[in-house]
Design a protein around this motif. Structure first.
Motif, short mmCIF file in Angstrom:
data_model
loop_
_atom_site.label_atom_id
_atom_site.label_comp_id
_atom_site.label_asym_id
_atom_site.label_seq_id
_atom_site.Cartn_x
_atom_site.Cartn_y
_atom_site.Cartn_z
N PRO A 126 0.86 -1.50 -0.11
CA PRO A 126 -0.06 0.00 0.02
C PRO A 126 0.78 1.11 -0.15
CG PRO A 126 -0.71 -1.58 1.85
CD PRO A 126 0.76 -1.92 1.23
N PRO A 127 0.28 2.29 -0.60
CA PRO A 127 -0.95 2.65 -0.78
C PRO A 127 -1.32 2.19 -2.26
CG PRO A 127 0.38 4.56 -0.89
CD PRO A 127 1.08 3.61 -0.36
N PHE A 128 -2.28 1.87 -2.47
CA PHE A 128 -2.86 1.52 -3.90
C PHE A 128 -4.19 1.48 -4.16
CE2 PHE A 128 -2.40 -2.63 -1.99
CZ PHE A 128 -3.61 -3.32 -2.05
N LEU A 129 -4.96 1.69 -5.39
CA LEU A 129 -6.06 1.62 -5.55
C LEU A 129 -6.90 -0.06 -5.82
CD1 LEU A 129 -8.43 3.91 -5.63
CD2 LEU A 129 -8.29 3.62 -8.05
N CYS A 130 -8.03 -0.47 -5.44
CA CYS A 130 -8.08 -1.79 -5.76
C CYS A 130 -9.67 -1.82 -6.16
CB CYS A 130 -8.09 -2.54 -4.56
SG CYS A 130 -8.11 -4.29 -4.90
N LEU A 131 -9.93 -2.52 -7.17
CA LEU A 131 -11.27 -2.72 -7.70
C LEU A 131 -11.51 -4.22 -7.28
CD1 LEU A 131 -13.69 -2.56 -9.38
CD2 LEU A 131 -12.62 -3.44 -11.23
N THR A 132 -12.52 -4.44 -6.46
CA THR A 132 -12.99 -5.79 -5.85
C THR A 132 -14.17 -6.04 -6.21
OG1 THR A 132 -11.53 -5.19 -3.90
CG2 THR A 132 -13.38 -7.15 -3.77
N TYR A 204 -17.92 6.91 -9.41
CA TYR A 204 -17.29 5.80 -9.05
C TYR A 204 -18.16 4.57 -8.51
CZ TYR A 204 -13.64 9.41 -9.50
OH TYR A 204 -12.83 10.27 -9.85
N ASP A 205 -19.45 4.82 -8.82
CA ASP A 205 -20.36 3.90 -8.39
C ASP A 205 -20.73 3.17 -9.59
OD1 ASP A 205 -20.67 4.81 -5.64
OD2 ASP A 205 -22.21 6.06 -5.85
N PHE A 206 -21.29 1.87 -9.28
CA PHE A 206 -21.92 1.03 -10.25
C PHE A 206 -23.22 0.60 -10.06
CE2 PHE A 206 -17.42 -0.09 -9.29
CZ PHE A 206 -16.75 0.19 -10.55
N CYS A 243 -17.23 -5.45 -18.40
CA CYS A 243 -15.79 -5.24 -18.23
C CYS A 243 -15.38 -3.91 -18.63
CB CYS A 243 -15.02 -5.92 -19.00
SG CYS A 243 -15.08 -8.03 -18.47
N GLY A 244 -16.27 -3.24 -19.61
CA GLY A 244 -15.86 -1.98 -20.01
C GLY A 244 -16.23 -0.94 -18.85
N ILE A 245 -17.04 -1.01 -18.19
CA ILE A 245 -17.60 -0.07 -17.56
C ILE A 245 -16.74 -0.19 -16.19
CG2 ILE A 245 -19.50 0.19 -15.44
CD1 ILE A 245 -21.49 -0.87 -17.33
N LEU A 246 -16.49 -1.54 -15.70
CA LEU A 246 -15.59 -1.73 -14.39
C LEU A 246 -13.95 -0.92 -14.57
CD1 LEU A 246 -16.29 -5.42 -13.68
CD2 LEU A 246 -16.86 -3.44 -12.23
N THR A 247 -13.59 -1.24 -15.78
CA THR A 247 -12.34 -0.75 -16.30
C THR A 247 -12.23 0.81 -16.48
OG1 THR A 247 -11.68 -2.54 -17.70
CG2 THR A 247 -10.48 -0.82 -18.07
N SER A 272 -11.42 -13.46 -17.90
CA SER A 272 -10.34 -13.37 -18.94
C SER A 272 -10.37 -11.91 -19.44
CB SER A 272 -10.29 -14.61 -20.07
OG SER A 272 -11.56 -14.45 -20.51
N GLU A 273 -11.47 -11.33 -19.86
CA GLU A 273 -11.53 -10.13 -20.50
C GLU A 273 -11.39 -8.98 -19.66
OE1 GLU A 273 -15.17 -9.08 -22.89
OE2 GLU A 273 -14.05 -7.47 -23.76
N LEU A 274 -11.67 -9.16 -18.47
CA LEU A 274 -11.28 -7.87 -17.44
C LEU A 274 -9.95 -7.88 -17.16
CD1 LEU A 274 -12.64 -6.00 -15.40
CD2 LEU A 274 -12.82 -7.73 -13.58
N ARG A 275 -9.07 -8.83 -17.06
CA ARG A 275 -7.63 -9.10 -16.82
C ARG A 275 -7.10 -8.33 -18.16
NH1 ARG A 275 -6.61 -12.85 -12.59
NH2 ARG A 275 -4.64 -13.33 -13.03
N GLN A 276 -7.81 -8.73 -19.07
CA GLN A 276 -6.59 -8.22 -20.29
C GLN A 276 -7.08 -6.60 -20.68
OE1 GLN A 276 -4.70 -10.30 -22.31
NE2 GLN A 276 -4.21 -8.15 -23.04
N MET A 277 -8.40 -6.45 -20.52
CA MET A 277 -8.81 -4.75 -20.54
C MET A 277 -8.10 -4.10 -19.62
SD MET A 277 -12.77 -3.71 -21.00
CE MET A 277 -13.35 -4.34 -22.15
N LEU A 278 -7.99 -4.40 -18.36
CA LEU A 278 -7.53 -3.63 -17.44
C LEU A 278 -5.92 -3.60 -17.47
CD1 LEU A 278 -8.99 -4.52 -13.97
CD2 LEU A 278 -8.56 -2.45 -14.85
#
Ligand code: KG4
Length: 333
Positions: A126-132, A204-206, A243-247, A272-278
């Protein structure tokens, strides 16, 4: 310091032995095959299976690590959030062990554990930003220190994993739907299968429930008209949209808050796409991205042990009146 850690928040019974960030063993007994019969997790069945499995899984974890109960310095356990009956099995087992062995009991928050999966065999600090992103949660958090979290955005309704799982079910894909949907997804086609773009109050809400309902309605409309849907293309279209929204939101948050280090966590981090896109977007933006190893993306006790180590260092231990909780914010303490 050797920690014996326990995870039973949903449908995996897992016990691990860890030493700081190192994993000596990590045994996971999954209940997926049984819940598949019902198309989702049946909480009552989950609790009963945890009760049956936990002792054997614990013995296997000790044996694989080549240690005995006498070598254990502390017991860490997921106490929240999750299915209450399932959590109680792990919490009570951990309490029994800590009392019998005379060692500290460390309560671990499930999402903090998912984030800690990124520490295993890595140099992330840390520090870092995390998407969970998991079946029950979707949050962006500032990880200010190992036990200091500041959530800056979350879902107003469903989690991304829930959206994947329910649309997968409507498509007739087997449980857990998110995994199957990811496997069979083909190239997206927004024209053939138009899906809405969710709007949220916070930057930053979903929101994934409208997207989920739109995709499920689309599937039902096709079926009512007797038309065949291209399952792989719809799966790919939904996956690409989610994945687009999350990224997009996560990178926007990283830019706005000045983070140059980002991590991904939770069951959906296996996508797989989320990992690739990010990865692609982080590269373009000069952000260093940490991804958990695939074997640590789903629920497992190794991540609980690593998170527990840092909780222990910060003085977060519990007494034998520790209770489980179905809900608990990540910044509870
Ligand atoms: O974190 P997790 O194991 O359990 C909790 O919800 O706490 O996450 C499970 C979720 C499920 O919704 C599952 O469908 C999703 O993670 N998931 C995936 C993939 N692997 C697991 N979703 C999309 N793509 C995947 N490859």
């Amino acid at each position: 310091m050797l920690i014996l850690s326990i995870e039973s928040s949903c449908d995996e019974t897992s016990v691990a032995v860890t030493s700081e960030r190192k994993v000596l063993s990590n045994i996971v007994a999954t209940q997926i095959a049984e819940h598949r019969l019902y198309g989702g997790v049946v909480p009552e069945i989950a609790s009963r299976r945890h009760t049956e499995a936990i002792s054997g899984v614990c013995k296997a974890a000790l044996s694989e690590a080549g240690v005995t109960f006498g070598d254990i310095d502390a017991v860490a356990v997921t106490f929240a959030p999750g299915l209450i009956g399932a959590l109680l099995v792990g919490v009570n087992y951990a309490k029994g062990l800590s009392a019998a062995l005379g060692v500290e009991l460390i309560p671990v928050h499930h999402l903090r554990a998912h984030i800690a999966a990124n520490y295993i065999d890595s140099d992330l600090k840390p520090p870092f930003l995390c998407l969970t992103v998991s079946g029950g949660n979707t949050i962006i958090t500032e990880v200010k220190d190992y036990t200091s979290f500041n959530p800056i955005g979350g879902t107003a309704d469903d989690a991304a994993g829930e959206c994947f799982d329910k649309v997968a079910r409507a498509l007739g894909l087997s449980y857990p739907g998110g995994v199957t949907l990811d496997k069979i997804a083909a190239a997206p086609d927004d024209k053939a299968y138009p899906l809405p773009v969710p709007k949220t109050a916070g930057e930053y809400d979903f929101s994934f429930s409208g997207l989920k309902t739109a995709a499920v309605n689309l599937i039902h409309n096709y079926s009512q008209r007797g038309e065949e849907i291209d399952v792989a293309v719809l799966a790919g279209t939904l996956r690409h949209r989610v994945c687009g929204i999350l990224t997009e939101k996560t990178l926007a948050a990283a830019r706005a808050l000045g983070y140059k280090t980002l991590a991904l966590a939770g069951g959906v981090s296996a996508n797989s796409e989320l990992r690739q896109m990010l990865s692609d977007e982080c590269k373009k933006s000069g952000v260093k991205l940490y991804l958990p190893e695939l074997k640590y993306c789903g629920d497992n006790a190794a991540m609980v042990g690593v998170a527990g180590y840092y909780e222990y260092l910060s003085g977060n231990t519990a007494t034998l009146d520790l209770n489980a909780a179905a809900t608990m914010p990540i910044d509870y303490r």
